[in-house]
Design a protein around this motif. Structure first.
Motif, PDB file in Angstrom:
ATOM      1  N   ASP A  52     112.018   2.068   6.887  1.00 28.83           N
ATOM      2  CA  ASP A  52     112.221   0.826   7.620  1.00 28.83           C
ATOM      3  C   ASP A  52     113.523   0.089   7.258  1.00 28.83           C
ATOM      4  O   ASP A  52     113.769  -1.099   7.847  1.00 28.83           O
ATOM      5  N   GLY A  53     114.612   0.683   6.809  1.00 23.68           N
ATOM      6  CA  GLY A  53     115.796   0.188   6.359  1.00 23.68           C
ATOM      7  C   GLY A  53     115.771  -0.968   5.603  1.00 23.68           C
ATOM      8  O   GLY A  53     116.682  -2.121   5.737  1.00 23.68           O
ATOM      9  N   PHE A  54     115.020  -1.233   4.494  1.00 25.43           N
ATOM     10  CA  PHE A  54     115.196  -2.472   3.734  1.00 25.43           C
ATOM     11  C   PHE A  54     116.426  -2.661   2.867  1.00 25.43           C
ATOM     12  O   PHE A  54     116.868  -3.715   2.679  1.00 25.43           O
ATOM     13  N   LEU A  55     117.099  -1.521   2.627  1.00 17.29           N
ATOM     14  CA  LEU A  55     118.529  -1.748   1.991  1.00 17.29           C
ATOM     15  C   LEU A  55     119.438  -1.363   2.947  1.00 17.29           C
ATOM     16  O   LEU A  55     120.559  -0.635   2.714  1.00 17.29           O
ATOM     17  N   SER A  56     119.463  -1.817   4.157  1.00 18.73           N
ATOM     18  CA  SER A  56     120.432  -1.446   5.264  1.00 18.73           C
ATOM     19  C   SER A  56     121.804  -2.537   4.808  1.00 18.73           C
ATOM     20  O   SER A  56     121.592  -3.377   3.997  1.00 18.73           O
ATOM     21  N   LEU A  57     123.014  -2.095   5.346  1.00 18.95           N
ATOM     22  CA  LEU A  57     124.145  -3.053   4.994  1.00 18.95           C
ATOM     23  C   LEU A  57     124.049  -4.292   5.445  1.00 18.95           C
ATOM     24  O   LEU A  57     124.350  -5.256   4.637  1.00 18.95           O
ATOM     25  N   PRO A  58     123.451  -4.750   6.538  1.00 22.49           N
ATOM     26  CA  PRO A  58     123.379  -6.210   6.836  1.00 22.49           C
ATOM     27  C   PRO A  58     122.353  -6.869   5.783  1.00 22.49           C
ATOM     28  O   PRO A  58     122.756  -8.087   5.210  1.00 22.49           O
ATOM     29  N   VAL A  59     121.488  -6.484   5.475  1.00 23.24           N
ATOM     30  CA  VAL A  59     120.507  -6.956   4.659  1.00 23.24           C
ATOM     31  C   VAL A  59     121.306  -7.054   3.107  1.00 23.24           C
ATOM     32  O   VAL A  59     121.373  -8.130   2.392  1.00 23.24           O
ATOM     33  N   VAL A  60     122.024  -6.184   2.579  1.00 28.35           N
ATOM     34  CA  VAL A  60     122.843  -6.063   1.386  1.00 28.35           C
ATOM     35  C   VAL A  60     123.927  -6.939   1.392  1.00 28.35           C
ATOM     36  O   VAL A  60     124.027  -7.860   0.463  1.00 28.35           O
ATOM     37  N   GLY A  93     119.549 -15.305  -2.404  1.00 26.86           N
ATOM     38  CA  GLY A  93     119.922 -14.068  -1.832  1.00 26.86           C
ATOM     39  C   GLY A  93     118.769 -13.234  -1.309  1.00 26.86           C
ATOM     40  O   GLY A  93     118.708 -12.575  -0.345  1.00 26.86           O
ATOM     41  N   ILE A  94     117.729 -13.226  -2.166  1.00 20.90           N
ATOM     42  CA  ILE A  94     116.305 -12.470  -1.976  1.00 20.90           C
ATOM     43  C   ILE A  94     115.791 -13.183  -0.521  1.00 20.90           C
ATOM     44  O   ILE A  94     115.486 -12.420   0.374  1.00 20.90           O
ATOM     45  N   GLY A  95     115.940 -14.509  -0.337  1.00 20.65           N
ATOM     46  CA  GLY A  95     115.509 -14.903   0.973  1.00 20.65           C
ATOM     47  C   GLY A  95     116.236 -14.617   1.986  1.00 20.65           C
ATOM     48  O   GLY A  95     115.488 -14.447   3.073  1.00 20.65           O
ATOM     49  N   VAL A  96     117.330 -14.583   1.859  1.00 21.85           N
ATOM     50  CA  VAL A  96     118.402 -14.392   3.053  1.00 21.85           C
ATOM     51  C   VAL A  96     118.136 -12.768   3.325  1.00 21.85           C
ATOM     52  O   VAL A  96     118.188 -12.452   4.534  1.00 21.85           O
ATOM     53  N   GLY A  97     117.932 -12.012   2.437  1.00 20.59           N
ATOM     54  CA  GLY A  97     117.999 -10.411   2.692  1.00 20.59           C
ATOM     55  C   GLY A  97     116.574 -10.079   3.088  1.00 20.59           C
ATOM     56  O   GLY A  97     116.570  -9.665   4.199  1.00 20.59           O
ATOM     57  N   TRP A  98     115.692 -10.886   2.869  1.00 19.16           N
ATOM     58  CA  TRP A  98     114.480 -10.749   3.571  1.00 19.16           C
ATOM     59  C   TRP A  98     114.407 -11.241   4.991  1.00 19.16           C
ATOM     60  O   TRP A  98     113.659 -10.505   5.825  1.00 19.16           O
ATOM     61  N   GLY A  99     115.076 -12.501   5.068  1.00 14.67           N
ATOM     62  CA  GLY A  99     115.191 -12.844   6.465  1.00 14.67           C
ATOM     63  C   GLY A  99     116.014 -11.995   7.325  1.00 14.67           C
ATOM     64  O   GLY A  99     115.584 -11.673   8.633  1.00 14.67           O
ATOM     65  N   TRP A 157     116.271  -8.716   6.831  1.00 11.14           N
ATOM     66  CA  TRP A 157     115.475  -7.479   7.136  1.00 11.14           C
ATOM     67  C   TRP A 157     114.457  -7.715   8.297  1.00 11.14           C
ATOM     68  O   TRP A 157     114.295  -6.886   9.214  1.00 11.14           O
ATOM     69  N   ARG A 158     113.684  -8.632   8.304  1.00 13.05           N
ATOM     70  CA  ARG A 158     112.581  -9.127   9.163  1.00 13.05           C
ATOM     71  C   ARG A 158     113.240  -9.421  10.373  1.00 13.05           C
ATOM     72  O   ARG A 158     112.571  -8.849  11.650  1.00 13.05           O
ATOM     73  N   PHE A 159     114.388 -10.114  10.747  1.00 10.52           N
ATOM     74  CA  PHE A 159     114.836 -10.125  11.925  1.00 10.52           C
ATOM     75  C   PHE A 159     115.586  -8.854  12.488  1.00 10.52           C
ATOM     76  O   PHE A 159     115.430  -8.550  13.738  1.00 10.52           O
ATOM     77  N   GLY A 160     116.098  -7.859  11.638  1.00 11.11           N
ATOM     78  CA  GLY A 160     116.472  -6.753  12.171  1.00 11.11           C
ATOM     79  C   GLY A 160     115.207  -6.026  12.823  1.00 11.11           C
ATOM     80  O   GLY A 160     115.292  -5.124  13.617  1.00 11.11           O
ATOM     81  N   ARG A 161     114.178  -5.808  12.162  1.00 17.10           N
ATOM     82  CA  ARG A 161     112.808  -5.166  12.399  1.00 17.10           C
ATOM     83  C   ARG A 161     112.327  -5.695  13.658  1.00 17.10           C
ATOM     84  O   ARG A 161     111.949  -5.063  14.626  1.00 17.10           O
TER      85      ARG A 161
END
Length: 167
Positions: free
Chosen positions: A36-44, A77-83, A85-89
């Motif tokens: 599900d792309g949890f470590l995609s470049l936009p998330v990182v 960073g964890i909050g923004v990364g999670w947001g 990831w969720r927005f991308g999904r």
């Protein structure tokens, strides 16, 4: 503070780079992010930017040590990364309506635009997915121009079998 600002700017540059070369750099993190792309470049990139800028804010505004600034930055960073990831999904889960097919015409109403002889083809105007479309039409009996008809079946992608509506 320079390290934190460097992380924030580096994250923004990574985000711009991932948008410009769209998918070319995604292979760098293949296998780490799961299906599900949890470590995609936009998330990182979002994580790094939030860590850097939040760390610089905490360090500059409160005068707390680098450890406290890094901790606050990591939480942000964890909050923004999670947001991200969720927005991308949500964006990737496009559940739009299926494309209209000719079979969807069966049972629909239309009007004859070219008279239909008993032994040949005429033309009818039908609406497919809200768009007016003209089809060749056959009927078991002659049908005059302007008559309202119902589609009994679809004969081919461009022709239908119709019957007049009796009112």
């Amino acid at each position: 503070m320079v390290w934190f600002l460097g992380l924030g700017i580096g994250g923004l540059l990574l985000l711009v780079l991932s948008l410009v070369v769209d998918g070319v750099l995604e292979g760098l993190l293949d296998g780490l992010g799961g299906p599900d792309g949890f470590l995609s470049l936009p998330v990182v990139a979002g994580f790094l930017s939030a860590l850097g800028f939040t760390g610089a804010l905490v360090l500059g505004a409160t005068g707390a040590g680098a450890g406290a600034a890094a901790g606050a930055g990591a939480v942000a960073g964890i909050g923004v990364g999670w947001g991200t990831w969720r927005f991308g999904r949500v964006l990737l889960r496009d559940t739009g309506a299926p494309a209209p097919r000719g079979e969807d015409l069966t049972g629909s109403a239309g009007a004859v635009v070219t008279a239909i002889p008993a032994d040949g083809y005429g033309e009818v105007l039908l609406h497919l997915a809200g768009q007016p479309v003209k089809y060749a039409a056959r009927s078991s009996r002659a049908v005059a121009r302007g008559t309202e008809v119902w589609v009994e079946s679809v004969l081919s992608p461009t022709s239908v079998l119709v019957r007049p509506v009796d009112r």
